[in-house]
Design a protein around this motif. Structure first.
Motif, PDB file in Angstrom:
ATOM      1  N   ASP A 115      90.718   3.938  36.244  1.00  0.00           N
ATOM      2  CA  ASP A 115      91.889   3.863  35.362  1.00  0.00           C
ATOM      3  C   ASP A 115      91.502   3.911  33.889  1.00  0.00           C
ATOM      4  O   ASP A 115      92.368   3.920  33.023  1.00  0.00           O
ATOM      5  N   GLY A 116      90.206   3.911  33.590  1.00  0.00           N
ATOM      6  CA  GLY A 116      89.744   3.974  32.206  1.00  0.00           C
ATOM      7  C   GLY A 116      89.359   2.650  31.594  1.00  0.00           C
ATOM      8  O   GLY A 116      88.939   2.600  30.435  1.00  0.00           O
ATOM      9  N   ASN A 117      89.473   1.547  32.332  1.00  0.00           N
ATOM     10  CA  ASN A 117      89.058   0.243  31.813  1.00  0.00           C
ATOM     11  C   ASN A 117      87.545   0.202  31.679  1.00  0.00           C
ATOM     12  O   ASN A 117      86.824   0.650  32.571  1.00  0.00           O
ATOM     13  N   LYS A 118      87.056  -0.331  30.566  1.00  0.00           N
ATOM     14  CA  LYS A 118      85.618  -0.372  30.317  1.00  0.00           C
ATOM     15  C   LYS A 118      85.031  -1.686  30.818  1.00  0.00           C
ATOM     16  O   LYS A 118      85.574  -2.764  30.577  1.00  0.00           O
ATOM     17  N   LEU A 119      83.901  -1.561  31.524  1.00  0.00           N
ATOM     18  CA  LEU A 119      83.183  -2.702  32.085  1.00  0.00           C
ATOM     19  C   LEU A 119      81.711  -2.579  31.751  1.00  0.00           C
ATOM     20  O   LEU A 119      81.196  -1.472  31.582  1.00  0.00           O
ATOM     21  N   SER A 120      81.047  -3.714  31.701  1.00  0.00           N
ATOM     22  CA  SER A 120      79.595  -3.696  31.606  1.00  0.00           C
ATOM     23  C   SER A 120      79.035  -4.766  32.517  1.00  0.00           C
ATOM     24  O   SER A 120      79.704  -5.756  32.835  1.00  0.00           O
ATOM     25  N   ALA A 121      77.814  -4.545  32.941  1.00  0.00           N
ATOM     26  CA  ALA A 121      77.032  -5.571  33.638  1.00  0.00           C
ATOM     27  C   ALA A 121      75.850  -5.857  32.732  1.00  0.00           C
ATOM     28  O   ALA A 121      75.212  -4.930  32.212  1.00  0.00           O
ATOM     29  N   VAL A 122      75.554  -7.148  32.536  1.00  0.00           N
ATOM     30  CA  VAL A 122      74.539  -7.559  31.570  1.00  0.00           C
ATOM     31  C   VAL A 122      73.617  -8.594  32.193  1.00  0.00           C
ATOM     32  O   VAL A 122      74.073  -9.588  32.767  1.00  0.00           O
ATOM     33  N   CYS A 123      72.317  -8.363  32.060  1.00  0.00           N
ATOM     34  CA  CYS A 123      71.309  -9.357  32.406  1.00  0.00           C
ATOM     35  C   CYS A 123      70.589  -9.739  31.128  1.00  0.00           C
ATOM     36  O   CYS A 123      70.105  -8.878  30.394  1.00  0.00           O
ATOM     37  N   GLU A 124      70.554 -11.027  30.840  1.00  0.00           N
ATOM     38  CA  GLU A 124      69.887 -11.503  29.620  1.00  0.00           C
ATOM     39  C   GLU A 124      68.578 -12.231  29.925  1.00  0.00           C
ATOM     40  O   GLU A 124      68.003 -12.847  29.038  1.00  0.00           O
TER      41      GLU A 124
END
Length: 127
Positions: A115-124
Motif C-alpha cells: 500500500d506504500g507504507n514505509k517500514l524499516s527493521a533496525v538492529c542496534e
C-alpha cells in the motif's frame, strides 16, 4: 512510549500475505484478524502492537509523506531476512540492509508495503 501503531490498507488480504512474511523474521506474528483489521505482536506480548487496518471512515488508505514505522530486530540476520521476505511478498526497496550513519551499530533495511507504507527493521547491537 507507544501503545500501538496502525497502518492503512486498501487490500487486507494482500497486506496479510506481506506482513505475515515480512514480520515473521522479526518474531512478530498475526495474533488477531477480522474483516477490517489485522494485529501483530510478539508471542510474549499481551496485546497487538502493529495493526494493519481498513480506514475507519471507509475512505481509501493513503500513505503519510515522512511517516515510517521502525521495527526492532535482535540481529543483523533478522534485518536481512525481513528485507528479503518483504521484497518477495510485494514490498518495494527503500534501502537495502546495511550500516547507517546514525551511530556505529545502526544496521537497517527500508521497504514499502504493497500500500506504500514505509517500514524499516533496525538492529542496534554490535556484531
Amino acid at each position: 512510549m507507544l501503545l500501538y501503531v496502525t497502518l492503512g490498507s486498501n487490500d487486507l488480504e494482500r497486506a496479510q500475505l506481506f506482513y505475515d512474511a515480512a514480520l515473521g523474521p522479526l518474531g512478530l506474528t498475526r495474533r488477531r484478524q477480522d474483516d477490517l483489521e489485522i494485529g501483530y505482536a510478539r508471542e510474549s506480548d499481551t496485546r497487538c502492537r502493529l495493526w494493519v487496518v481498513t480506514p475507519h471512515n471507509r475512505k481509501a488508505a493513503t500513505i503519510g509523506n515522512g511517516s515510517m514505522v521502525a521495527l526492532e530486530a535482535q540481529s543483523r540476520a533478522m534485518v536481512d531476512a525481513f528485507y528479503a521476505a518483504a521484497l518477495a511478498h510485494g514490498g518495494t526497496d527503500e534501502g537495502a540492509p546495511g550500516l547507517r550513519p546514525f551511530h556505529a551499530n545502526f544496521y537497517a533495511a527500508f521497504v514499502r508495503d504493497p500500500d506504500g507504507n514505509k517500514l524499516s527493521a533496525v538492529c542496534e547491537r554490535p556484531q
